[in-house]
Design a protein around this motif. Structure first.
Motif, PDB file in Angstrom:
ATOM      1  N   HIS A  89       0.875  -1.177   0.000  1.00 21.77           N
ATOM      2  CA  HIS A  89       0.000   0.000   0.000  1.00 21.77           C
ATOM      3  C   HIS A  89       0.904   1.215   0.000  1.00 21.77           C
ATOM      4  O   HIS A  89       1.572   1.502   0.982  1.00 21.77           O
ATOM      5  CB  HIS A  89      -0.904   0.011   1.237  1.00 21.77           C
ATOM      6  CG  HIS A  89      -1.972  -1.018   1.203  1.00 21.77           C
ATOM      7  ND1 HIS A  89      -3.238  -0.801   0.673  1.00 21.77           N
ATOM      8  CD2 HIS A  89      -1.972  -2.310   1.617  1.00 21.77           C
ATOM      9  CE1 HIS A  89      -3.967  -1.882   0.768  1.00 21.77           C
ATOM     10  NE2 HIS A  89      -3.214  -2.835   1.342  1.00 21.77           N
ATOM     11  N   LEU A  90       0.881   1.913  -1.124  1.00 23.46           N
ATOM     12  CA  LEU A  90       1.780   3.070  -1.226  1.00 23.46           C
ATOM     13  C   LEU A  90       1.188   4.253  -0.462  1.00 23.46           C
ATOM     14  O   LEU A  90       0.087   4.699  -0.751  1.00 23.46           O
ATOM     15  CB  LEU A  90       1.991   3.457  -2.689  1.00 23.46           C
ATOM     16  CG  LEU A  90       2.675   2.409  -3.576  1.00 23.46           C
ATOM     17  CD1 LEU A  90       2.749   2.891  -5.020  1.00 23.46           C
ATOM     18  CD2 LEU A  90       4.064   2.091  -3.074  1.00 23.46           C
ATOM     19  N   GLY A  91       1.937   4.768   0.513  1.00 24.27           N
ATOM     20  CA  GLY A  91       1.507   5.980   1.196  1.00 24.27           C
ATOM     21  C   GLY A  91       1.827   7.183   0.330  1.00 24.27           C
ATOM     22  O   GLY A  91       2.590   7.095  -0.644  1.00 24.27           O
ATOM     23  N   PRO A  92       1.280   8.345   0.710  1.00 14.66           N
ATOM     24  CA  PRO A  92       1.501   9.543  -0.110  1.00 14.66           C
ATOM     25  C   PRO A  92       2.979   9.887  -0.282  1.00 14.66           C
ATOM     26  O   PRO A  92       3.394  10.279  -1.368  1.00 14.66           O
ATOM     27  CB  PRO A  92       0.775  10.637   0.680  1.00 14.66           C
ATOM     28  CG  PRO A  92      -0.241   9.923   1.477  1.00 14.66           C
ATOM     29  CD  PRO A  92       0.359   8.601   1.829  1.00 14.66           C
ATOM     30  N   GLY A  93       3.726   9.737   0.768  1.00 18.58           N
ATOM     31  CA  GLY A  93       5.149  10.083   0.682  1.00 18.58           C
ATOM     32  C   GLY A  93       5.868   9.193  -0.309  1.00 18.58           C
ATOM     33  O   GLY A  93       6.613   9.669  -1.186  1.00 18.58           O
ATOM     34  N   THR A  94       5.647   7.893  -0.182  1.00 21.70           N
ATOM     35  CA  THR A  94       6.317   6.944  -1.090  1.00 21.70           C
ATOM     36  C   THR A  94       5.824   7.141  -2.524  1.00 21.70           C
ATOM     37  O   THR A  94       6.614   7.174  -3.481  1.00 21.70           O
ATOM     38  CB  THR A  94       6.026   5.505  -0.635  1.00 21.70           C
ATOM     39  OG1 THR A  94       6.404   5.368   0.727  1.00 21.70           O
ATOM     40  CG2 THR A  94       6.779   4.498  -1.472  1.00 21.70           C
ATOM     41  N   LEU A  95       4.517   7.279  -2.639  1.00 22.47           N
ATOM     42  CA  LEU A  95       3.923   7.371  -3.978  1.00 22.47           C
ATOM     43  C   LEU A  95       4.422   8.605  -4.725  1.00 22.47           C
ATOM     44  O   LEU A  95       4.925   8.502  -5.845  1.00 22.47           O
ATOM     45  CB  LEU A  95       2.397   7.418  -3.845  1.00 22.47           C
ATOM     46  CG  LEU A  95       1.640   7.597  -5.153  1.00 22.47           C
ATOM     47  CD1 LEU A  95       1.840   6.381  -6.074  1.00 22.47           C
ATOM     48  CD2 LEU A  95       0.144   7.809  -4.889  1.00 22.47           C
ATOM     49  N   TYR A  96       4.331   9.747  -4.065  1.00 24.15           N
ATOM     50  CA  TYR A  96       4.651  10.966  -4.824  1.00 24.15           C
ATOM     51  C   TYR A  96       6.149  11.212  -4.957  1.00 24.15           C
ATOM     52  O   TYR A  96       6.588  11.842  -5.909  1.00 24.15           O
ATOM     53  CB  TYR A  96       3.927  12.163  -4.210  1.00 24.15           C
ATOM     54  CG  TYR A  96       2.438  12.068  -4.464  1.00 24.15           C
ATOM     55  CD1 TYR A  96       1.941  12.180  -5.778  1.00 24.15           C
ATOM     56  CD2 TYR A  96       1.547  11.805  -3.449  1.00 24.15           C
ATOM     57  CE1 TYR A  96       0.578  12.043  -6.031  1.00 24.15           C
ATOM     58  CE2 TYR A  96       0.191  11.676  -3.692  1.00 24.15           C
ATOM     59  CZ  TYR A  96      -0.291  11.786  -4.985  1.00 24.15           C
ATOM     60  OH  TYR A  96      -1.622  11.642  -5.250  1.00 24.15           O
ATOM     61  N   SER A  97       6.907  10.703  -4.017  1.00 23.58           N
ATOM     62  CA  SER A  97       8.358  10.826  -4.217  1.00 23.58           C
ATOM     63  C   SER A  97       8.796   9.910  -5.362  1.00 23.58           C
ATOM     64  O   SER A  97       9.682  10.264  -6.160  1.00 23.58           O
ATOM     65  CB  SER A  97       9.105  10.483  -2.934  1.00 23.58           C
ATOM     66  OG  SER A  97       8.891   9.137  -2.571  1.00 23.58           O
ATOM     67  N   SER A  98       8.135   8.761  -5.491  1.00 21.09           N
ATOM     68  CA  SER A  98       8.460   7.853  -6.607  1.00 21.09           C
ATOM     69  C   SER A  98       7.989   8.455  -7.927  1.00 21.09           C
ATOM     70  O   SER A  98       8.711   8.415  -8.940  1.00 21.09           O
ATOM     71  CB  SER A  98       7.788   6.499  -6.388  1.00 21.09           C
ATOM     72  OG  SER A  98       8.251   5.905  -5.200  1.00 21.09           O
ATOM     73  N   ILE A  99       6.779   9.016  -7.921  1.00 17.76           N
ATOM     74  CA  ILE A  99       6.261   9.645  -9.142  1.00 17.76           C
ATOM     75  C   ILE A  99       7.174  10.791  -9.566  1.00 17.76           C
ATOM     76  O   ILE A  99       7.494  10.962 -10.753  1.00 17.76           O
ATOM     77  CB  ILE A  99       4.815  10.143  -8.904  1.00 17.76           C
ATOM     78  CG1 ILE A  99       3.859   8.943  -8.848  1.00 17.76           C
ATOM     79  CG2 ILE A  99       4.385  11.119  -9.987  1.00 17.76           C
ATOM     80  CD1 ILE A  99       2.423   9.323  -8.519  1.00 17.76           C
ATOM     81  N   GLN A 100       7.606  11.550  -8.589  1.00 16.20           N
ATOM     82  CA  GLN A 100       8.499  12.670  -8.903  1.00 16.20           C
ATOM     83  C   GLN A 100       9.781  12.179  -9.574  1.00 16.20           C
ATOM     84  O   GLN A 100      10.252  12.760 -10.558  1.00 16.20           O
ATOM     85  CB  GLN A 100       8.837  13.399  -7.603  1.00 16.20           C
ATOM     86  CG  GLN A 100       9.671  14.642  -7.794  1.00 16.20           C
ATOM     87  CD  GLN A 100       9.721  15.465  -6.512  1.00 16.20           C
ATOM     88  OE1 GLN A 100       8.795  16.211  -6.222  1.00 16.20           O
ATOM     89  NE2 GLN A 100      10.783  15.302  -5.766  1.00 16.20           N
TER      90      GLN A 100
END
Lengths: 116, 482
Positions: free
Chosen positions: A43-54
């Motif tokens: 389950h990707l949290g916001p921090g993991t998700l958006y840092s990865s997307i970035q």
């Protein structure tokens, strides 16, 4: 801001690339797709998700696109992401690498049966 | 509400990251919160979010500034290091907050220092003097074997300085009182003590030039920060004492620290206490422990203090008349811990047939440093005299031994005496510090320094336990030669 390295490709980034392989998705959509394709193990949290997307955006492995016309207006206003050809190529390479690893593991007979 | 909490938590992320992803992250949170309802799911959601923040924060910050990444791994020695996490300039609001927090922190520290109680100055002697009575630090005595030093002399001037710590003091007082609260021993207190020492030197020390030299030395050392690191007042007193002695070449100086508050004025002798004291002293035969005759008509007098003549004059006369019949006299001072200079002069008078100059570093009056010889009934003038000494021979007993040795009137047998330094006058500086200094203007006529610090060395050095046998042998040989 310096780019994060993608060698080796982080697991979260690979799962995001896989999630976008089928369709364009916004953040929450990616999160749900990743949870689904990993059997709810990730389950990707916001921090993991958006840092990865970035990171993926910086490496031009994904790109930001408009939401599809078929979605409601409020969902369309959210940022959607699409896999680029470079991203697809990287995901394919990572998948082949994993497949090779899988074949090796199978040859070493570390699995209990032939069902894998 | 939960959305606001998450928005607040999201402020932990770097500004650049927040600017790029704040809205998206909140959307994501709202979507999850909408779909993951119920207590268990909400709980799992928050655990998931908090774990996500904990895991991703360091990574995002390190990717914001790559210098943080190697620093975080390389700096494993425990040494703190600081890195700017924000690339934007620090805002005035941050400066204001920092200033306010600093002022508050300083104010809290000041309030605690002023109202949070004093830090007690612990001293090893604290455990020893747990009895809680006020003592006169000048009435120090040797570590006497009989351990009866619970009566502490309080006095001033010549007589006070000579008082013994063994109870041979008519004005002795013991004042029980609550344990005083100790002041902070800081730079200001050290400065006060230094200036107090200098003031006393200027007022009382007979040699103005030496006083100026000492004052210059102390002020120089204070200015150079010699005393800055000393937190123990007793250690401070010892150091300053050493410096004064080195600077003046006068061993009579002693800076004294007392954990208990020093009295401003000595308490007058209370008649009742004085009567009890006289009674106790007489019952102890005035510390004339033994008056005897050894073979070959050698007289033996064991005296364990020099009691005041006005109380013990009769006892002293009786004892001296008795031993006057001897052909030689042994005076045993091995356990004598001091007493009154008047008794020193009185007993010494029996050994001469004319007034003898009996130098006393405490005495400022020339009239009081001559014996009253000859004494009526004395037959001791000209007869051999031996004095037994030990490290327990102290103060007035050292005075007696020193002058008789210098006058070649007695042979000292035994060990070097204790080296009492209470040979001057004690002056109070403040509640806890005082200084003892020699005020006598009569110079020492002898080439050998007096007993202060180093004691009086014997003419015949033998262990104190064998001193009587040695002296007896010497006396017998001397009598035989006569």
């Amino acid at each position: 801001m310096p780019k994060r390295t993608l060698d080796p490709l982080p697991s979260a980034a690979f799962q995001i690339l896989l999630a976008l392989a089928q369709e364009d998705l916004h953040g929450y959509g990616i999160m749900r797709q990743v949870a689904e394709q990993t059997g709810n193990r990730m389950h990707l949290g916001p921090g993991t998700l958006y840092s990865s997307i970035q990171t993926l955006l910086e490496h031009k492995l994904i790109e930001e696109v408009d939401g599809p016309e078929s979605e409601p207006a409020d969902a369309r206003r959210r940022r959607h992401y699409r896999l680029t050809s470079a991203g697809r190529k990287l995901a394919r390479g990572e998948a082949e690498h994993l497949a090779e690893t899988l074949r090796t593991a199978r040859a070493r007979k570390i699995f209990r049966g032939d069902y894998v | 509400m939960s959305e606001k909490i998450y928005a607040f938590l999201f402020r932990l992320f770097p500004a650049r990251f927040r600017a790029a992803w704040h809205d998206e992250a909140l959307h994501l949170f709202c979507d999850r919160a909408r779909h993951e309802r119920g207590f268990i799911k909400s709980l799992l959601l928050w655990i998931d979010l908090l774990a996500d923040i904990a895991v991703t924060l360091p990574r995002i910050y390190s990717s914001e500034d790559p210098s943080l990444l190697p620093a975080a791994t390389a700096n494993s020695s425990g040494v703190p290091s600081f890195y700017m996490l924000q690339r934007q300039p620090i805002q005035p609001r941050s400066y204001a907050m920092g200033t306010i927090l600093s002022v508050v922190a300083i104010a809290v520290v000041i309030v605690l220092l002023n109202h949070g109680g004093h830090v007690p100055i612990l001293h090893p002697s604290a455990a020893e003097d747990a009895g809680g009575f006020t003592v006169d630090p000048w009435a120090t005595g040797p570590a006497s074997g009989d351990g009866d030093a619970e009566t502490i002399a309080i006095g001033r001037g010549t007589a006070g300085a000579a008082q013994s710590a063994t109870g041979a003091n008519p004005g002795a007082t013991v004042v029980f009182k609550d344990r005083p609260r100790l002041p902070l021993f800081d730079a200001a207190e050290k400065h006060r003590v230094i200036e107090g020492i200098i003031a006393n030197l200027n007022q009382h020390y007979p040699d103005a030039g030496v006083a100026r030299t000492i004052a210059g030395t102390l002020r120089l050392h204070e200015g150079l920060g010699y005393y800055r690191s000393i937190g123990d007042p007793a250690e401070f007193a010892e150091l300053v004492t050493r410096e004064i002695r080195e600077s003046s070449h006068d061993l009579h100086f002693e800076v004294v620290y007392s954990r208990d508050v020093l009295r401003e004025d000595p308490a007058p002798a209370v008649p009742v206490e004085d009567a009890i004291y006289r009674q106790v002293l007489r019952r102890a035969n005035c510390n004339f422990e033994k008056v005897d005759f050894l073979p070959h008509n050698v007289g033996y007098l064991k005296l364990d203090s020099f009691p005041p003549p006005d109380v013990c004059g009769d006892t002293a006369i009786a004892a001296m008349k008795t031993v006057s019949r001897a052909d030689a006299l042994i005076i045993d001072l091995r356990d004598n811990s001091g007493g009154q200079p008047e008794m020193v002069m009185f007993l010494a008078g029996w050994l001469f047939d004319e007034p003898a100059f009996f130098w006393n570093p405490r005495e400022n009056s020339a009239a009081n440093i001559w014996t009253h010889s000859p004494m009526a009934g004395s037959g001791l003038a000209g007869k051999p005299v031996y004095i037994l000494t030990s490290p327990r021979t102290w103060s007035a007993a050292e005075h007696f031994s020193y002058d008789l040795k210098m006058l070649h009137r007695a042979t000292l047998v035994g060990e070097t005496t204790g080296g009492a330094t209470d040979v001057g006058v004690f002056h109070r500086i403040d509640d806890h510090f005082g200084i003892g200094l020699r005020e006598s203007r009569v110079p020492n006529p002898y080439p050998v320094p007096d007993w202060a610090v180093h004691g009086v060395s014997p003419d015949v050095a033998v262990p104190a336990s064998h001193a009587l046998d040695s002296a007896e042998m010497l006396a017998v040989q001397r009598i035989a030669r006569r």
